[in-house]
Design a protein around this motif. Structure first.
Motif, mmCIF file in Angstrom:
data_model
loop_
_atom_site.group_PDB
_atom_site.id
_atom_site.type_symbol
_atom_site.label_atom_id
_atom_site.label_comp_id
_atom_site.label_asym_id
_atom_site.label_seq_id
_atom_site.Cartn_x
_atom_site.Cartn_y
_atom_site.Cartn_z
ATOM 1 N N ALA A 203 0.854 -1.187 0.000
ATOM 2 C CA ALA A 203 0.000 0.000 0.000
ATOM 3 C C ALA A 203 0.884 1.229 0.000
ATOM 4 N N TYR A 204 0.549 2.175 -0.874
ATOM 5 C CA TYR A 204 1.208 3.477 -0.818
ATOM 6 C C TYR A 204 0.233 4.441 -0.159
ATOM 7 N N ASN A 205 0.627 4.989 0.979
ATOM 8 C CA ASN A 205 -0.233 5.862 1.759
ATOM 9 C C ASN A 205 -0.003 7.318 1.345
ATOM 10 N N PHE A 206 -0.924 7.852 0.568
ATOM 11 C CA PHE A 206 -0.807 9.244 0.129
ATOM 12 C C PHE A 206 -0.910 10.200 1.312
ATOM 13 N N ASN A 207 -1.856 9.916 2.198
ATOM 14 C CA ASN A 207 -2.049 10.703 3.414
ATOM 15 C C ASN A 207 -2.820 9.840 4.404
ATOM 16 N N ALA A 208 -3.337 10.454 5.460
ATOM 17 C CA ALA A 208 -4.040 9.685 6.480
ATOM 18 C C ALA A 208 -5.368 9.135 5.998
ATOM 19 N N HIS A 209 -5.855 9.623 4.836
ATOM 20 C CA HIS A 209 -7.197 9.265 4.386
ATOM 21 C C HIS A 209 -7.220 8.444 3.092
ATOM 22 N N SER A 210 -6.105 8.336 2.378
ATOM 23 C CA SER A 210 -6.114 7.698 1.066
ATOM 24 C C SER A 210 -4.898 6.803 0.891
ATOM 25 N N ASN A 211 -5.133 5.632 0.295
ATOM 26 C CA ASN A 211 -4.018 4.758 -0.041
ATOM 27 C C ASN A 211 -4.346 3.922 -1.271
ATOM 28 N N LEU A 212 -3.298 3.538 -1.979
ATOM 29 C CA LEU A 212 -3.407 2.689 -3.163
ATOM 30 C C LEU A 212 -2.797 1.337 -2.832
ATOM 31 N N ALA A 234 -4.838 -13.378 -9.884
ATOM 32 C CA ALA A 234 -5.265 -12.033 -10.266
ATOM 33 C C ALA A 234 -4.259 -10.978 -9.835
ATOM 34 N N ILE A 235 -4.168 -9.939 -10.648
ATOM 35 C CA ILE A 235 -3.495 -8.699 -10.261
ATOM 36 C C ILE A 235 -4.588 -7.779 -9.721
ATOM 37 N N ARG A 236 -4.392 -7.265 -8.505
ATOM 38 C CA ARG A 236 -5.423 -6.434 -7.874
ATOM 39 C C ARG A 236 -4.875 -5.051 -7.582
ATOM 40 N N VAL A 237 -5.605 -4.019 -8.033
ATOM 41 C CA VAL A 237 -5.243 -2.623 -7.768
ATOM 42 C C VAL A 237 -6.483 -1.906 -7.251
ATOM 43 N N PHE A 238 -6.480 -1.531 -5.969
ATOM 44 C CA PHE A 238 -7.612 -0.863 -5.330
ATOM 45 C C PHE A 238 -7.159 0.473 -4.742
ATOM 46 N N PHE A 239 -8.029 1.480 -4.885
ATOM 47 C CA PHE A 239 -7.794 2.779 -4.257
ATOM 48 C C PHE A 239 -8.825 2.981 -3.150
ATOM 49 N N PHE A 240 -8.331 3.263 -1.933
ATOM 50 C CA PHE A 240 -9.201 3.444 -0.769
ATOM 51 C C PHE A 240 -9.142 4.898 -0.301
ATOM 52 N N GLN A 241 -10.320 5.430 0.000
ATOM 53 C CA GLN A 241 -10.409 6.819 0.453
ATOM 54 C C GLN A 241 -11.414 6.905 1.599
ATOM 55 N N ASN A 242 -10.987 7.471 2.722
ATOM 56 C CA ASN A 242 -11.854 7.673 3.882
ATOM 57 C C ASN A 242 -11.923 9.166 4.179
#
Length: 251
Positions: A203-212, A234-242
């Motif tokens: 996971a790459y953590n862009f900031n406290a609220h978003s990570n790839l 499978a190759i899995r790529v998910f973007f999470f945003q809180n």
């Protein structure tokens, strides 16, 4: 008594060997991508939104599934929340409906909680799904009505920082994730076990609220026939945003 135990043991071994030999496993390569958003509107209420696309055959040659979910979240506290939601899934043409897509409507309920162990974080959820999949007449035509099934899912995610400061902005962390799914419906006679999904990645953590999150996932799924399985690499790529829209007073 010894003869009885030996007889039962012999039959168990024979049954296991026969089951293994009769197992048909279909291998697939897929690509999974998705956007996941949890937006907190107040101390108690929030919104869940996610959209997903999966492709198959040499990872990206054909579409497999498109998924959209929208739900209302209730925060019991900062680390424990309950979600009621709706999902629409489009199953693109595949075995059993080779020339037509199958729509599915899904109602689901989820309890999700977060835990911290020093710098390590975990996330878990239990989700109950009520699935309404349109019936299929043949490879070219849908039938009237829907098949109803229920499924329960348990998901565990481990997030391990790769630096001394912990999970901080502009940093990487290691992700281990496993989810198991069990069918609850009486319609599922031969496949009470539905599937297991294991993911390992970064996971790459862009900031406290978003990570790839990106990495490798294996899906092992038992199909309705009971002796047929899918083994998906499978190759899995998910973007999470809180997001948090509470005012300072609310916080």
């Amino acid at each position: 008594m010894k003869k009885t135990l030996l007889f039962l043991l012999f039959n168990l071994v024979v049954f296991t060997v026969i089951s293994q030999n009769s197992r048909i496993v279909q291998d697939e390569e897929q690509f999974w991508t998705g956007y996941f958003n949890q937006t907190r509107l107040s101390d108690k209420w929030g919104i869940w939104l996610d959209v997903n696309l999966r492709t198959t055959e040499h990872f990206v040659k054909k579409p497999s599934k498109a998924i959209g979910r929208l739900g209302l979240m209730y925060y019991l506290n900062d680390d424990l929340k309950f979600t009621n939601a709706y999902a629409f899934i489009n199953h693109f043409p595949e075995e059993g409906h080779a020339n037509i897509s199958q729509p599915e409507h899904r109602i689901w309920h989820q309890l999700q909680w977060h835990t911290k162990y020093g710098k390590i974080r975990t996330m878990q959820w239990v989700r109950l799904e009520e699935r309404f999949r349109q019936k299929i007449k043949n490879d070219n035509e849908l039938a009237e009505g829907y098949r109803f099934d229920e499924r329960i899912r348990y998901n565990f995610l481990l997030n391990i920082p790769l630096n001394k400061k912990g999970i901080v902005p502009k940093s990487f962390s290691a992700i281990l994730n496993n989810e198991v799914m069990i069918n609850l419906s009486k319609n599922n006679i031969y496949n009470i076990f539905d599937q297991n999904r294991f993911f390992v990645g970064l996971a790459y953590n862009f900031n406290a609220h978003s990570n790839l999150q990106f990495g490798y996932m294996n899906v092992y799924q038992q199909l309705a026939a009971g002796n047929k399985y899918k083994n998906i690499n499978a190759i899995r790529v998910f973007f999470f945003q809180n997001l948090d829209f509470r005012t300072r007073k609310d916080k």
